[in-house]
Design a protein around this motif. Structure first.
Motif, PDB file in Angstrom:
ATOM      1  N   VAL A  66       0.818  -1.147  -0.076  1.00  0.00           N
ATOM      2  CA  VAL A  66       0.043   0.285  -0.101  1.00  0.00           C
ATOM      3  C   VAL A  66       0.951   1.235   0.118  1.00  0.00           C
ATOM      4  CG1 VAL A  66      -1.779   1.165   1.126  1.00  0.00           C
ATOM      5  CG2 VAL A  66      -1.909  -1.289   1.262  1.00  0.00           C
ATOM      6  N   ARG A  67       0.616   2.243  -0.691  1.00  0.00           N
ATOM      7  CA  ARG A  67       1.411   3.568  -0.877  1.00  0.00           C
ATOM      8  C   ARG A  67       0.383   4.700  -0.602  1.00  0.00           C
ATOM      9  NH1 ARG A  67       3.949   5.293  -6.566  1.00  0.00           N
ATOM     10  NH2 ARG A  67       1.692   5.638  -6.640  1.00  0.00           N
ATOM     11  N   PHE A  68       0.688   5.587   0.357  1.00  0.00           N
ATOM     12  CA  PHE A  68       0.007   6.925   0.500  1.00  0.00           C
ATOM     13  C   PHE A  68       1.021   8.179   0.091  1.00  0.00           C
ATOM     14  CE2 PHE A  68      -2.173   4.245   3.420  1.00  0.00           C
ATOM     15  CZ  PHE A  68      -3.504   4.478   3.298  1.00  0.00           C
ATOM     16  N   ASP A  69       0.398   8.714  -0.946  1.00  0.00           N
ATOM     17  CA  ASP A  69       1.373   9.979  -1.255  1.00  0.00           C
ATOM     18  C   ASP A  69       1.089  11.105  -0.214  1.00  0.00           C
ATOM     19  OD1 ASP A  69      -0.961  11.262  -2.245  1.00  0.00           O
ATOM     20  OD2 ASP A  69      -0.559  10.928  -4.279  1.00  0.00           O
ATOM     21  N   LEU A  70       1.688  12.398  -0.630  1.00  0.00           N
ATOM     22  CA  LEU A  70       1.312  13.369   0.401  1.00  0.00           C
ATOM     23  C   LEU A  70       0.113  13.912   0.474  1.00  0.00           C
ATOM     24  CD1 LEU A  70       4.940  15.180   0.136  1.00  0.00           C
ATOM     25  CD2 LEU A  70       4.361  13.828   1.775  1.00  0.00           C
ATOM     26  N   SER A  71      -0.639  13.889  -0.590  1.00  0.00           N
ATOM     27  CA  SER A  71      -2.085  14.430  -0.682  1.00  0.00           C
ATOM     28  C   SER A  71      -3.074  13.284  -0.001  1.00  0.00           C
ATOM     29  CB  SER A  71      -2.581  14.458  -2.215  1.00  0.00           C
ATOM     30  OG  SER A  71      -2.587  13.246  -2.705  1.00  0.00           O
ATOM     31  N   ASN A  72      -2.437  12.229   0.520  1.00  0.00           N
ATOM     32  CA  ASN A  72      -3.291  11.152   1.054  1.00  0.00           C
ATOM     33  C   ASN A  72      -4.081  10.185  -0.058  1.00  0.00           C
ATOM     34  OD1 ASN A  72      -2.983  10.935   3.766  1.00  0.00           O
ATOM     35  ND2 ASN A  72      -4.917  11.172   4.407  1.00  0.00           N
ATOM     36  N   GLN A  73      -3.540  10.318  -1.207  1.00  0.00           N
ATOM     37  CA  GLN A  73      -3.912   9.394  -2.166  1.00  0.00           C
ATOM     38  C   GLN A  73      -3.393   8.112  -2.108  1.00  0.00           C
ATOM     39  OE1 GLN A  73      -6.085   9.705  -4.899  1.00  0.00           O
ATOM     40  NE2 GLN A  73      -5.856   7.193  -5.150  1.00  0.00           N
ATOM     41  N   CYS A  74      -4.189   7.051  -1.984  1.00  0.00           N
ATOM     42  CA  CYS A  74      -4.027   5.675  -1.768  1.00  0.00           C
ATOM     43  C   CYS A  74      -3.833   4.788  -3.013  1.00  0.00           C
ATOM     44  CB  CYS A  74      -4.706   4.982  -0.738  1.00  0.00           C
ATOM     45  SG  CYS A  74      -4.131   3.528  -0.181  1.00  0.00           S
TER      46      CYS A  74
END
Length: 936
Positions: A418-426
């Protein structure tokens, strides 16, 4: 008789060190994060009905959602405490990977850590934080009146800590998060599972042990204790009971045990009696639940020891060996292999994790762990590491990443995470297991929170869990873009799916107890695979085996057990829901069902333009001769703190005025302090001893560069410091003719290096650590006061003879000249200040052995809760090579310590006594030193 006669003449010297007060603002602030973000973060703000939402620009969408959410739900969250409006800054922190949230005073603010965890409630993460943390805001507002007053925040915070037990602070918030939503931790059997297991197995914890914890047993914790106590009190006393209690405490603040005594005033029972009554009720209801749901007994494949131990995520490697991630009170987290005789072989210690996790396939282990930014520790990463069991090689497969729950394909060549970016897109991402390169990113257009993915046997399909405000659901997807929902959203705690042929095994609590279930991929029929008494988790299946290896929870921790793969009809739900009374009393339904969707105007939040934020005036007590008041300022981003104050010197009958700041925005931390203060000295003349007085302006400047790196179980730290000062003396009275009025910029330089490995809860000191510290002081700009000091300190920690023992060898050296001749920068032998010196201090060798003795968990009524007893032996040498030999230490002896909670407050008090025997050449009687310290 000789020994008795000697004891009659024993002269005892007492030394008591008291660090601050039990409820000082310093101790309380340690529960909050005071770290910084890097300067590259661009901050924005939204003002919405009393809430100032401050956020990094990447979180615009989430910030708009919270700006709509917070003002809308607050009247419901604070309703039962009579709170309808508030004013507070809320910071959304997105640079870290640790899931958290808190509310504080001094300054008043709340922080939401926006990256969702991989195992939590069955609702949106930020919604979960909002309802819980806003209840804390309501608690603060209720107790403090919620009105702006001249700088009271740190005093209010200290008063709050002294007045309210932490179990109520957190338990009441959990009660509200459960009552006002369809989710909440009060609906999770696994959350209260340790309490239930302990009671049903006959472990009757004391009130203090249940709240404060233990170094040997798994205890409920103050969250769980608080939720169950708060729920029971509301069940019997009604919705307004805590409103009445907090109102009465606010009106009459200065009383012993204010919460318990006020609770007794309104209900007839204080906290301790409510605890006993709640325990009786819990045992009765949980016993009935156990009778309604027959459970199986599972044989443990691990040895039971006298302290709590967890064997997470077991995987059978061969017919005779099992791989597990072990954590215990006495051990740091590490991979271990257990054979059929239950012998354990340790493989590798690992670094901190947000939750226990690893995956195994084809001789390879992968896991995720937290790595912190070397300087800006608000920024952290979750990296993926691998360990090859055959060649024992460790690899870091990702750097500066935000990847979670990595799971291997059966051939060990691919990883799904699972990856989360800095905008909280998963998103789910597929990686090459040899180098960590991302191969494919699975689309997630609805931006559901995704959790714990796993490959099927062929490696072409993945199963995973999604979380939204509707609940948790299970899905399968493949790289062709096909996705199918296998289990529709519900409030079940669905976690960690794995493929077993055409079925998926997973955790849930359909029966009211967490167990292992399976769902048929085609028919979507759900069956039960386990019937654990308290909870079954983390199933795994060896290829071709008809047996499931899993975690069976018992009061001593997560054990390893096995069952045949045999599906049966799930039991009816027998879960005992203790939050029902509070839910009916609040009568709000799901507060997130009708959140507005307005668009708020946002604007930049200038970090440099908001440095000053004066919030508190506090009393300062330096010692019995010096006291005063201090005005404090801390900005919301933890990058700038300042103070200004006045202190009265009672012995000099004069005031000191001071001010200072610390700027933590940049890589070095810059600080400055100004003092205008009275001074006094005594000097000899031919006519006798004279007293001289003066005032001085003193300016101190310092630059500090702290760097810290962590990897696996190791932490490396470096620190560079330079400091100087300028002093101008004036208003001299009765000073000698050679009185020096200006001290020009003495310089100090420092360098520290340290390395240490993680410590277990029961470790007295590090088992393996090294610290090297250099200090150099001189006065290049002031030849009138020439002098130099050079000091080296080294600390070497080694494992002791038994588990949790530690040995320290501390060698120190210094050389000093001129005006610094009598300065001391190194550690001295124990008892140093009580022994007449016969030579200048040049070096010391301090040998210390520390060990645990017992863990009684003894409650002495409301006075104290004794957690442990610890001991130590020491042998200290001074000025080696200048007449002292290693056969003749200067001092030696032993010490005894105990850690306790006093008067049912959270800070841990360390009380000890040190018996110091002195080399006979000093003609010094034995010395007794008493030690008193505390930590929060």
């Amino acid at each position: 008789m000789k020994q008795i006669k000697h004891n009659k003449h024993l002269i005892i010297s007492l030394k008591i060190t008291i660090i601050l007060s039990f409820i000082s603002h310093y101790s309380f602030s340690q529960i909050f994060n005071q770290e910084q973000n890097p300067l590259s973060v661009k901050w924005r703000q939204i003002n919405a009905a009393g809430f100032k939402v401050i956020y990094p620009e990447e979180l615009e969408k989430e910030a708009q959602r919270m700006a709509n959410t917070l003002p809308y739900i607050y009247p419901y969250v604070g309703g039962s405490l009579g709170q309808q409006k508030t004013s507070i800054p809320v910071l959304l922190q997105n640079r870290g990977v640790i899931s958290n949230g808190f509310v504080q005073l001094g300054p008043k603010k709340s922080e939401f850590y926006t990256t969702p965890p991989q195992q939590f409630d069955s609702q949106d993460w930020l919604n979960n934080l909002a309802v819980h943390e806003l209840r804390h805001v309501a608690q603060f507002d209720k107790l403090t009146g919620g009105k702006a007053r001249p700088f009271p925040e740190e005093v209010h915070l200290a008063w709050f800590g002294a007045s309210i037990p932490i179990w109520f602070f957190e338990g009441d918030a959990v009660s509200i998060e459960t009552a006002l939503t369809k989710a909440g931790r009060g609906r999770q059997p696994s959350w209260v599972m340790p309490y239930r297991a302990a009671l049903l197995e006959g472990k009757n914890f004391s009130y203090s042990k249940a709240s404060f914890g233990s170094d040997k047993d798994i205890t409920p914790g103050y969250y769980q204790l608080g939720y169950l106590l708060a729920s029971n009190i509301r069940q019997e006393q009604g919705k307004g009971i805590f409103d009445s209690v907090l109102t009465d405490i606010r009106r009459r603040p200065f009383r012993p045990y204010p919460f318990s005594n006020t609770l007794k005033k309104f209900t007839g029972k204080g906290s301790h009696k409510w605890f006993k009554q709640t325990n009786s009720m819990l045992k009765e209801k949980w016993t009935a639940q156990a009778g309604a749901s027959p459970a199986a007994d599972y044989t443990a494949l691990t040895r039971r020891v006298s302290y709590a131990s967890n064997y997470f995520l077991p995987v059978r490697l061969t017919e005779n060996t099992i791989l597990t991630l072990k954590q215990s009170k006495a051990d740091v987290p590490h991979f271990a292999i257990i054979d059929k005789e239950q012998n354990e072989t340790s493989l590798l210690n690992i670094g901190p994790q947000d939750q226990p996790w690893f995956s195994y396939a084809n001789g390879l282990i992968v896991w995720d762990e937290v790595r912190y930014d070397p300087r800006y520790r608000q920024r952290s990463y979750n990296v993926i590491c691998s360990y090859n069991i055959k060649n024992k090689r460790v690899k870091k497969l990702s750097s500066k990443s935000r990847l979670f729950s990595p799971s291997l394909s059966a051939d060990g060549k691919k990883i799904i995470a699972v990856r989360f970016d800095l905008s909280n897109q998963c998103n789910l991402v597929e990686l090459d297991a040899t180098n960590g390169k991302i191969i494919y990113t699975y689309p997630n257009p609805e931006n559901l929170i995704l959790q714990t993915p796993a490959f099927n046997e062929e490696g072409n399909t993945i199963a995973y869990v999604s979380v939204s405000e509707q609940g948790k659901a299970m899905w399968i997807s493949n790289r062709s873009g096909q996705s199918r929902q296998i289990i529709s959203p519900s409030q079940q705690q669905i976690t960690r799916p794995i493929f077993i042929n055409q079925q998926i095994a997973f955790n849930a609590h359909y029966s009211g107890v967490d167990n292992i279930y399976s769902v048929d991929i085609n028919s979507k029929k759900i069956s039960a695979l386990s019937d654990a008494k308290y909870g079954a988790f983390n199933p795994s299946v060896q290829k071709g085996s008809p047996v499931i290896t899993f975690n069976n929870y018992m009061p001593s921790g997560y054990e390893i057990a096995e069952i045949p793969f045999k599906a049966h009809q799930p039991e009816n739900n027998s879960f005992v829901y203790f939050g029902e009374a509070a839910q009916k009393q609040e009568n709000t339904g799901n507060v997130f069902s009708k959140i507005p969707d307005s668009i708020y105007k946002s604007r930049p939040f200038a970090a440099l333009g908001n440095l000053l934020n004066v919030h508190s005036i506090i009393p300062i007590i330096e010692d019995e001769y010096q006291f005063g008041l201090q005005l404090n300022s801390n900005n919301l981003l933890n990058t700038f703190s300042a103070f200004a104050g006045a202190e009265y010197h009672r012995d000099l009958d004069r005031f000191e005025y001071n001010a200072g700041f610390s700027l933590k925005s940049f890589y070095p931390i810059l600080s400055a302090t100004y003092r205008n203060r009275p001074r006094r000295t005594f000097y000899s003349t031919n006519k006798g001893i004279y007293q001289g007085d003066w005032r001085e302006n003193n300016i101190q400047l310092q630059a500090l560069l702290p760097i810290s790196l962590n990897a696996l179980g190791d932490t490396y730290s470096f620190s560079l410091k330079t400091a100087t000062s300028y002093t101008q003396r004036y208003a001299a009275q009765n000073m000698p003719a050679n009185y020096i009025s200006i001290l020009r910029f003495p310089m100090e330089y420092g360098f520290t290096f340290s390395h240490s490995i993680r410590q277990a809860e029961r470790d007295i000191a590090p088992k393996w650590a090294q610290i090297l510290r250099f200090t150099y002081q001189h006065q290049p700009f002031d030849k009138q006061l020439d002098g130099r000091l050079f000091a080296v300190e080294s600390f070497l920690y080694f494992p002791g003879f038994f588990k949790n023992h530690s040995f320290l060898a501390n060698f120190n050296y210094q050389t000093a000249t001129g005006v610094r001749k009598y300065d001391r920068e190194i550690n001295a032998v124990y008892g140093y200040n009580n022994i007449r010196a016969v030579s200048m201090l040049k070096n010391t060798l301090l040998l210390n052995y520390r060990l645990p003795i017992a863990f009684p968990d003894a409650e002495l009524g409301p006075l104290a809760y004794i957690r442990n007893f610890r001991g130590g032996l020491f042998c200290h040498y001074e000025n080696i090579g200048t007449g002292t030999t290693l056969a003749q230490p200067k001092t030696y002896g032993f010490e005894l310590h105990t850690s306790m909670n006093v008067l049912r407050y959270q800070p841990i008090i360390d009380l000890g006594a040190r018996f110091v025997f002195v080399n006979k050449i000093y003609h010094q009687n034995p010395i007794l030193e008493l030690i008193l310290n505390y930590s929060f």
